[in-house]
Write a protein that holds these residues in place. Structure first.
Motif, PDB file in Angstrom:
ATOM      1  N   GLY A 153       0.746  -1.690  -0.006  1.00  0.00           N
ATOM      2  CA  GLY A 153      -0.165   0.331   0.198  1.00  0.00           C
ATOM      3  C   GLY A 153       0.913   1.099   0.071  1.00  0.00           C
ATOM      4  O   GLY A 153       2.247   1.548  -0.233  1.00  0.00           O
ATOM      5  N   ASP A 154       0.024   2.506   0.577  1.00  0.00           N
ATOM      6  CA  ASP A 154       0.498   3.961  -0.476  1.00  0.00           C
ATOM      7  C   ASP A 154       2.281   4.018   1.060  1.00  0.00           C
ATOM      8  O   ASP A 154       1.288   3.641   2.626  1.00  0.00           O
ATOM      9  N   ILE A 155       3.120   4.564   0.884  1.00  0.00           N
ATOM     10  CA  ILE A 155       4.696   4.145   1.753  1.00  0.00           C
ATOM     11  C   ILE A 155       4.625   5.665   2.192  1.00  0.00           C
ATOM     12  O   ILE A 155       4.601   5.791   2.933  1.00  0.00           O
ATOM     13  N   GLY A 157       1.644   2.991  -5.767  1.00  0.00           N
ATOM     14  CA  GLY A 157       1.854   4.196  -5.860  1.00  0.00           C
ATOM     15  C   GLY A 157       1.455   4.865  -4.680  1.00  0.00           C
ATOM     16  O   GLY A 157       1.280   4.429  -3.740  1.00  0.00           O
ATOM     17  N   ASP A 158       1.199   6.595  -4.164  1.00  0.00           N
ATOM     18  CA  ASP A 158       1.740   7.693  -3.082  1.00  0.00           C
ATOM     19  C   ASP A 158       3.005   6.907  -2.588  1.00  0.00           C
ATOM     20  O   ASP A 158       2.762   6.389  -1.414  1.00  0.00           O
ATOM     21  N   PHE A 159       3.880   6.961  -3.278  1.00  0.00           N
ATOM     22  CA  PHE A 159       5.212   6.775  -2.589  1.00  0.00           C
ATOM     23  C   PHE A 159       5.640   7.625  -1.161  1.00  0.00           C
ATOM     24  O   PHE A 159       6.520   7.381  -0.337  1.00  0.00           O
ATOM     25  N   GLY A 161       0.643   7.450  -8.146  1.00  0.00           N
ATOM     26  CA  GLY A 161      -0.541   7.470  -6.849  1.00  0.00           C
ATOM     27  C   GLY A 161      -1.015   9.149  -7.432  1.00  0.00           C
ATOM     28  O   GLY A 161      -0.286   9.772  -8.340  1.00  0.00           O
ATOM     29  N   ASN A 162      -1.491   9.788  -7.036  1.00  0.00           N
ATOM     30  CA  ASN A 162      -2.402  11.065  -6.952  1.00  0.00           C
ATOM     31  C   ASN A 162      -1.138  11.849  -6.704  1.00  0.00           C
ATOM     32  O   ASN A 162      -0.938  12.589  -6.924  1.00  0.00           O
ATOM     33  N   HIS A 163       0.090  11.507  -5.708  1.00  0.00           N
ATOM     34  CA  HIS A 163       0.481  11.974  -5.418  1.00  0.00           C
ATOM     35  C   HIS A 163       2.006  12.300  -6.299  1.00  0.00           C
ATOM     36  O   HIS A 163       2.640  13.558  -6.302  1.00  0.00           O
ATOM     37  N   GLU A 164       2.450  11.272  -6.720  1.00  0.00           N
ATOM     38  CA  GLU A 164       3.033  11.473  -7.699  1.00  0.00           C
ATOM     39  C   GLU A 164       2.608  12.043  -9.326  1.00  0.00           C
ATOM     40  O   GLU A 164       3.222  12.979  -9.488  1.00  0.00           O
ATOM     41  N   VAL A 183      -4.900  -0.390  -9.367  1.00  0.00           N
ATOM     42  CA  VAL A 183      -4.978   0.761  -9.906  1.00  0.00           C
ATOM     43  C   VAL A 183      -4.674   1.777  -8.348  1.00  0.00           C
ATOM     44  O   VAL A 183      -4.483   0.887  -7.371  1.00  0.00           O
ATOM     45  N   HIS A 184      -4.600   2.770  -8.497  1.00  0.00           N
ATOM     46  CA  HIS A 184      -4.465   3.779  -7.056  1.00  0.00           C
ATOM     47  C   HIS A 184      -5.495   3.873  -6.506  1.00  0.00           C
ATOM     48  O   HIS A 184      -5.760   3.259  -5.293  1.00  0.00           O
ATOM     49  N   ALA A 185      -6.381   4.063  -7.159  1.00  0.00           N
ATOM     50  CA  ALA A 185      -7.684   4.495  -6.845  1.00  0.00           C
ATOM     51  C   ALA A 185      -8.957   3.922  -6.701  1.00  0.00           C
ATOM     52  O   ALA A 185     -10.005   2.726  -5.642  1.00  0.00           O
ATOM     53  N   GLY A 210      -5.347   1.142  -3.754  1.00  0.00           N
ATOM     54  CA  GLY A 210      -4.747   1.815  -2.304  1.00  0.00           C
ATOM     55  C   GLY A 210      -5.395   2.603  -2.024  1.00  0.00           C
ATOM     56  O   GLY A 210      -6.935   3.181  -2.107  1.00  0.00           O
ATOM     57  N   HIS A 211      -4.892   4.374  -1.504  1.00  0.00           N
ATOM     58  CA  HIS A 211      -5.254   5.539  -1.058  1.00  0.00           C
ATOM     59  C   HIS A 211      -6.500   5.517  -0.912  1.00  0.00           C
ATOM     60  O   HIS A 211      -6.628   6.557  -0.006  1.00  0.00           O
ATOM     61  N   TYR A 212      -7.631   4.588   0.016  1.00  0.00           N
ATOM     62  CA  TYR A 212      -8.551   4.665   1.338  1.00  0.00           C
ATOM     63  C   TYR A 212      -8.456   4.672   2.093  1.00  0.00           C
ATOM     64  O   TYR A 212      -9.729   4.695   3.240  1.00  0.00           O
TER      65      TYR A 212
HETATM   66 MN   LIG Z   1      -3.990   8.602  -2.379  1.00  0.00          MN
END
Ligand SMILES: [Mn+2]
Length: 302
Positions: free
Chosen positions: A6-8, A42-44, A72-75, A140-142, A254-256
């Protein structure tokens, strides 16, 4: 076989601890397992104190073939923050406002804006695919949202990475590409009835809520909304055409910010993101019906 992580968010030590717990060992600076690969959702970046450690681990694993990864959305935001807007001189695709900078500060502390290592890491983010369709599983990320995947088809390359021009399109609120990226990387949202709003984590008023698109049984607004805190939402039925993932291929995302002990969300849907202080993996053994016992995680004090 895959271990989906998951998101790191810049937490390097918990990542190393989780990889060791999954029996990966460091060989010549790269974590490897004799039979398994990691998939990062994603979301490293953004939030934690060890971005260099986290990114060095993830990137080396991807580059040396012991991991796959999606964006991820952060990248996505980081790339837009680093990219000048070709149509507006002096402006970036993601504006350098106080709140955007603050949200990105933990990454910028370790990768100073404009430095060679910053540019190099942004270039690596550009190589992350938006999704992985591995036939036996999807990642997928979300949200795995087929209409959005169809929209971005002309804007990605054979490796499912966004083309350079796509970042401009995806930064224009109101465009199809913008909405598709929002759906895939940030989640499906539902517009609240007139006059109704909630406050997000930063205290900002929002007139939309994220929906639990994985939960077929959640047909009323309060039970179907996620991340709303203690706000009372109006009792109302959701429209019948609300998106649900109904394919049989197991799906990981991930993401949630899931709370509590990790568990599957449906027989073939699992979220590996968790609230801050826990990093979660799902140890996939080839099953079509996912199993709560296959979650592995590490906790730390935040
Ligand atoms: Mn996210």
């Amino acid at each position: 076989m895959y271990d989906i992580i998951g998101d790191i968010h810049g937490y390097g030590t918990p990542l190393a601890d989780l990889l060791k717990k999954l029996n990966y060992t460091e060989q010549n600076g790269v974590f490897r397992h004799p039979e398994r690969k990691v998939i990062f959702v994603g979301d490293f970046i953004d939030r934690g104190p060890e971005h260099k450690k986290a990114l060095t681990i993830c990137r080396s694993m991807v580059e040396q073939g012991s991991a796959l990864a999606v964006m991820g959305n952060h990248e996505f935001n980081a790339i837009c923050y680093a990219t000048p807007d070709p149509e507006n001189t002096g402006v970036f695709l993601r504006k350098h406002t106080e709140s955007n900078r603050k949200a990105h500060q933990a990454f910028l502390n370790e990768y100073p804006l404009g430095s060679a290592e910053y540019e190099d890491m942004i270039d690596w983010f550009r190589t992350l695919p938006l999704f992985l369709d591995l036939e036996a599983i999807r990642v997928v990320h979300a949200v795995w949202h087929q209409p959005s995947l169809d929209v971005i088809q002309p804007w990605i390359n054979v490796d499912h990475c966004l083309l350079t021009d796509a970042y401009v399109q995806a930064s224009r609120r109101g465009s199809d590409v913008y909405s598709a990226i929002e759906n895939l990387l940030k989640g499906i949202e539902f517009k609240l009835p007139e006059g109704c709003s909630i406050k997000d984590q930063n205290g900002k008023a929002r007139t939309e809520v994220r929906l639990k698109w994985w939960d077929k049984l959640a047909t009323r607004l309060p039970e179907a909304a996620t991340n709303t805190g203690n706000v009372d939402l109006p009792e109302m039925d959701l429209p019948g055409n609300i998106y649900r993932y109904s394919d049989s291929v197991p799906l990981f995302f991930g993401h949630y910010w899931m709370q509590g002990i990790p568990e599957t969300l449906s027989p073939n849907i699992a979220c590996v993101d968790s609230e801050n202080g826990r990093l979660v993996a799902y140890r996939w053994q080839g099953e079509k019906i996912l199993n709560d016992d296959h979650f592995v995680w590490v906790d730390w004090e935040v």
